[in-house]
Design a protein around this motif. Sequence first.
Motif, PDB file in Angstrom:
ATOM      1  N   ASP A  94       0.791  -1.159  -0.101  1.00  0.00           N
ATOM      2  CA  ASP A  94      -0.024  -0.062  -0.036  1.00  0.00           C
ATOM      3  C   ASP A  94       0.980   1.248  -0.051  1.00  0.00           C
ATOM      4  N   ALA A 129      -6.456  -0.434  -3.438  1.00  0.00           N
ATOM      5  CA  ALA A 129      -6.051  -1.984  -3.441  1.00  0.00           C
ATOM      6  C   ALA A 129      -6.550  -2.344  -4.708  1.00  0.00           C
ATOM      7  N   HIS A 143      -1.468  -3.430  -4.961  1.00  0.00           N
ATOM      8  CA  HIS A 143      -2.465  -2.020  -5.328  1.00  0.00           C
ATOM      9  C   HIS A 143      -1.964  -1.391  -6.304  1.00  0.00           C
TER      10      HIS A 143
END
Length: 122
Positions: A29, A96, A81
């Motif tokens: 992320d 995501a 992601h």
Amino acid sequence: MAAINDEVFDQGLDWADTNGTRLDIVSTDPGLTYATVTGNTLGNKTSYSVGVTEDGAADGRRVIGQAITDGTVSGTGTATHWAITNGTDTVVASGALSASQSVTSGNTFTLDAISITIRDAA
């Protein structure tokens, strides 16, 4: 009930349209940290296009990032992601993937269109 004029939302989304020129698939992320994108990229699509501002699906305003059929995979790993950037130093938006995907350097990747929505005030 609070109300905000659409033009307030549109200015931010227009900025995303102007500056969102590259999409990367990444292994973590990235939030809004450009160095996290560049340090964890597994592939990208340059000349990426974020569409014009329109009404959101339920409410608010949105832009739709183009679907990709020819992204270049530059690393081997698991993409979890996506990140839309200006290609030099700013993350415009990230999120995501709907499902993680194993990718192999030298292949291509596809990605469905991405909706970036600013919801109406409640």
